[in-house]
Design a protein around this motif. Structure first.
Motif, short mmCIF file in Angstrom:
data_model
loop_
_atom_site.label_atom_id
_atom_site.label_comp_id
_atom_site.label_asym_id
_atom_site.label_seq_id
_atom_site.Cartn_x
_atom_site.Cartn_y
_atom_site.Cartn_z
N TYR A 67 0.85 -1.20 0.00
CA TYR A 67 0.00 0.00 0.00
C TYR A 67 0.88 1.25 0.00
O TYR A 67 1.75 1.42 0.84
N ASN A 68 0.64 2.12 -0.98
CA ASN A 68 1.35 3.39 -1.08
C ASN A 68 0.53 4.28 -2.00
O ASN A 68 0.29 3.92 -3.15
N THR A 69 0.13 5.43 -1.50
CA THR A 69 -0.75 6.29 -2.30
C THR A 69 -0.02 7.02 -3.42
O THR A 69 -0.66 7.53 -4.33
N ALA A 70 1.30 7.07 -3.36
CA ALA A 70 2.07 7.73 -4.42
C ALA A 70 3.44 7.06 -4.55
O ALA A 70 4.47 7.65 -4.27
N PRO A 71 3.47 5.81 -5.00
CA PRO A 71 4.75 5.11 -5.06
C PRO A 71 5.64 5.65 -6.18
O PRO A 71 5.16 6.19 -7.18
N THR A 72 6.93 5.48 -6.01
CA THR A 72 7.91 5.76 -7.05
C THR A 72 8.80 4.54 -7.18
O THR A 72 8.66 3.57 -6.43
N ILE A 73 9.75 4.59 -8.10
CA ILE A 73 10.63 3.43 -8.28
C ILE A 73 11.51 3.20 -7.06
O ILE A 73 12.09 2.13 -6.91
N ALA A 74 11.60 4.22 -6.18
CA ALA A 74 12.42 4.08 -4.98
C ALA A 74 11.60 3.76 -3.73
O ALA A 74 12.15 3.67 -2.63
N SER A 75 10.28 3.57 -3.88
CA SER A 75 9.43 3.33 -2.71
C SER A 75 9.67 1.97 -2.09
O SER A 75 10.17 1.04 -2.74
N GLU A 76 9.31 1.86 -0.81
CA GLU A 76 9.42 0.58 -0.11
C GLU A 76 8.51 -0.44 -0.77
O GLU A 76 7.38 -0.15 -1.17
N PHE A 77 8.99 -1.68 -0.88
CA PHE A 77 8.25 -2.73 -1.58
C PHE A 77 8.13 -3.95 -0.67
O PHE A 77 8.75 -4.03 0.40
N CYS A 78 7.32 -4.90 -1.09
CA CYS A 78 7.08 -6.10 -0.29
C CYS A 78 8.32 -7.00 -0.30
O CYS A 78 8.97 -7.19 -1.33
N THR A 79 8.61 -7.55 0.86
CA THR A 79 9.69 -8.52 0.98
C THR A 79 9.18 -9.74 1.74
O THR A 79 8.27 -9.61 2.57
N PRO A 80 9.72 -10.93 1.49
CA PRO A 80 10.73 -11.22 0.46
C PRO A 80 10.16 -11.04 -0.94
O PRO A 80 8.95 -11.24 -1.16
N GLU A 81 11.00 -10.64 -1.87
CA GLU A 81 10.53 -10.34 -3.21
C GLU A 81 10.27 -11.60 -4.01
O GLU A 81 10.91 -12.64 -3.81
N ALA A 82 9.33 -11.48 -4.97
CA ALA A 82 9.13 -12.52 -5.97
C ALA A 82 10.23 -12.36 -7.02
O ALA A 82 10.40 -11.28 -7.57
#
Length: 675
Positions: free
Chosen positions: A323-338
């Motif tokens: 969940y992020n209302t304004a993500p960018t390529i540097a935003s926090e992402f889900c881990t562990p990654e697929a």
């Protein structure tokens, strides 16, 4: 007239020892042998009185051999009738085999080199020129020189070499090994005696160019197919080709298999495509195709091999979104990654990489007590990107879904940031949602299980590696910093150029660095191409790598159409001011409007907004691109951020020291957030 085979006129040609030609001043001499030098003299005769002999003329007859014809260079002697100045017959360095001798020349200081054949004729109907050729670097390991480093032209003469007609020019494509050029059509030369000329042309590098099996032979009654291509899928491969006719054979097997003694043969295919089944995913295969023209004309030659990998790379299980209302390529992402790891075969690199996946937005995600209803996730609220931790690079911007409704949205695109990569490369899919619950989960949006695919194609690594990661970062409206990734090894340096054309230049500016600071000459709104190539050794260059850049601002998107938008924006306190009204629309460019103010002075502004619910709090941001680099990312360029209801009013100051000029301002609102 006397005609002899020696200059002492003791070996006369039969019939030409004192031949009386009467009063004619012209005489055809016939019955001569090919490839022989003859001596001719005449004298006048009046009654019983003869004049002294004239001076002696010499002429050498042309050597003519019959067609069909093939020159295999079985010995190192120059074949009769050939002109090979500067060329050598033998088998050395990277131009060995095929299977024995060939004729070759080193191209470094030599710019051109020409071979002319013996005269061949008269030609029967439906003849062609065919030959084998190879480009190979002078130095070990004798790989092909860089693509575009040289070429050769095949031409034909029907007047014993006085004039020539070009048949075809072949430019080195950067791939190694012997190749066959055929089907150079001589139909219009039926009945003629012809001479073949091959002219090699040097452009760059230090390489050998070799030829073998130069022939004139009948055009095949059955032409082989072209444009062989393969698209792989799990345990299958779809093979396609181009050809006339309606009967084809394919054969496939392990890389390097002998298609005359091994492989799996499939015959009597009525169309120009075939699906191979029962393959082992992850294994590599070679495939060939030929046309069957029936009992009279027989089969064509095989086209191929083409190498492919069975299956594609994919993952299993639903991939959650963050969940992020304004993500960018540097935003926090889900881990562990697929993640998916691609194993590039040794000696190869990624030529192209594409991806496919499906994201699903669910209905009835969250209950809204204010509206007494369940709210659905929308496909337009999906954001995602592909990133490689191995390469330390990823897509430059997020992919977005469309549609203000729940449902499944299909994504498909290329990933050029991975081109040129070698070895084992791990990629991850990072996904976000703009609405619905918090944290990482699959309860509002997710990537469908098994839908994420990576589909690579591979190419042989060229002898001279081209640069990667080309970047052009604007530092002002008219200047930019250029950069690219260093090439492994110890190249001499690089050449670069910035042009308005996608076509690379003949040469560029030489440098040993991988960065150029303050490159000038850009104009707002222009499209520019950065070209970079590697200079590996003296005169040896990689192919150009080209990346397009535009001197324009990005266009933002909306995910809340109809629910939240600005109805007006106005400024006060400037020398000139903005007063503007707007409606329910996506991003709109009002850059024709302006507010003017002195450095250090204030600009007052007010933004009125429509809100779907009057209880909503709204975030507002205002940016000004003070350095004119076509983005709003630099320190001090966000001049206001805050929340409120409507209208939202505030002030920002023009920084001291700001040069006189025009600067882009951007205003954006967001529901209950200033991210």
């Amino acid at each position: 007239m006397d005609v002899a085979t020696n200059n002492t006129f003791t070996a006369f040609v039969t019939g030409y020892n004192g031949l009386n030609v009467g009063t004619s001043l012209l005489q055809d001499i016939t019955g001569l042998a090919a490839g022989t030098t003859y001596y001719v003299r005449v004298r006048a005769q009046a009654g019983n009185c003869s004049s002294p002999n004239s001076g002696t003329l010499t002429a050498t007859t042309q050597t003519v051999v019959s067609a069909p014809y093939v020159q295999e260079f079985t010995t190192t002697a120059v074949p009769a009738g050939f002109t090979t100045t500067g060329w050598t017959i033998g088998s050395v360095r990277g131009v060995t085999g095929n299977p024995g001798n060939n004729i070759y020349r080193n191209f470094l200081s030599a710019v051109t080199g020409t071979i002319t054949s013996v005269n061949i004729g008269p030609l029967p109907a439906n003849q062609q020129v065919a030959l084998d050729y190879k480009f190979a670097n002078y130095a070990s390991p004798y790989a092909s020189p860089a693509a575009g480093s040289g070429s050769f032209t095949v031409a034909v003469s029907k007047d014993f070499g006085a004039t020539y007609t070009d048949l075809q020019t072949i430019t080195n494509d950067g791939t190694s090994g012997w190749k066959t050029l055929e089907y150079l059509n001589l139909t219009s030369f039926q009945g003629e005696t012809v001479k073949i000329r091959i002219t090699g042309n040097w452009i760059s590098g230090d390489y050998d160019l070799a030829f073998d099996n130069i022939s004139i032979k009948a055009m095949p009654a059955c032409f082989r197919p072209t444009a062989l291509a393969v698209s792989a899928a799990p345990s299958t491969a779809n093979v396609t080709w181009a050809s006339t006719g309606d009967n084809f054979d394919i054969i496939y097997g392990a890389p390097g298999f002998n298609n005359t003694t091994a492989g799996t043969l499939v015959e009597n295919i009525a169309v120009t495509n075939y699906q191979i089944t029962g393959l082992t995913d992850g294994n590599y295969y070679d495939v060939y195709v030929r046309r069957d023209c029936g009992s009279t004309d027989g089969n064509s030659a095989w086209t191929g091999p083409l190498n492919f990998r069975a299956g594609y790379y994919n993952n299993s299980g639903n991939i959650p979104t963050s969940y992020n209302t304004a993500p960018t390529i540097a935003s926090e992402f889900c881990t562990p990654e697929a993640t998916i790891t691609i194993a590039v075969p040794a000696g190869y690199r990624i030529a192209s990489l594409s991806t496919k996946y499906t994201m699903t937005a669910l209905p009835d995600v969250e209950y809204d007590p204010f509206e007494d209803e369940y709210i659905a996730a929308w496909m337009s609220e999906q954001r995602s990107m592909i990133y490689s931790t191995t390469l330390g690079a990823g897509e430059p911007q997020l992919a977005e879904g469309t549609g203000d409704v729940p449902g499944a949205f299909n994504y498909e695109r290329t990933l050029p940031f991975a081109n040129g990569a070698t070895g084992n490369i791990t990629f991850s899919l990072r996904a976000w949602r703009l609405y619905g619950l918090t944290g990482c989960n699959t309860q509002a949006q997710y990537v469908n299980a098994g839908s994420w695919q990576l589909i690579p194609t591979f190419e042989l690594i060229p002898a001279c590696i081209d640069p990667t990661a080309l970047s052009l970062a604007f530092t002002s409206p008219s200047t930019a910093n250029l950069s690219w990734a260093a090439v492994a090894g110890t190249p001499i340096g690089y050449e670069y150029a910035v042009t308005s054309s996608a076509t690379p230049p003949a040469s560029g500016t030489a440098t040993t660095a991988t960065t150029v600071t303050g490159y000038p000459g850009f104009e707002a709104g222009g499209t520019y191409y950065l070209h970079v190539r590697t200079n590996c050794t003296e005169g040896v260059y990689s192919p150009w790598k080209t990346q397009v850049f535009s001197a324009i601002y990005c266009s933002p998107t909306t995910s809340f159409a109809g629910n939240l938008y600005m109805t007006s924006f106005a400024t006060t306190g400037g020398y000139t001011n903005i007063t503007n009204t707007s409606g329910d629309s996506a991003y709109t460019n009002y850059s024709a409007l302006s507010v003017s103010q002195s450095e250090g002075q204030a600009v007052n502004f007010s933004a009125a907004l429509y809100r779907y619910s009057t209880t909503w709090t709204v975030g507002l941001n205002v940016w000004v691109d003070w350095n004119g680099d076509y983005d709003f990312d630099d320190a001090g360029e966000k001049v206001y951020t805050g929340t409120g209801t409507t209208p939202i009013a505030s002030t920002f100051n023009v920084p001291m020291g700001t040069p006189i000029g025009s600067y882009r301002m951007r205003i954006r609102s967001e529901y209950n957030n200033t991210d």
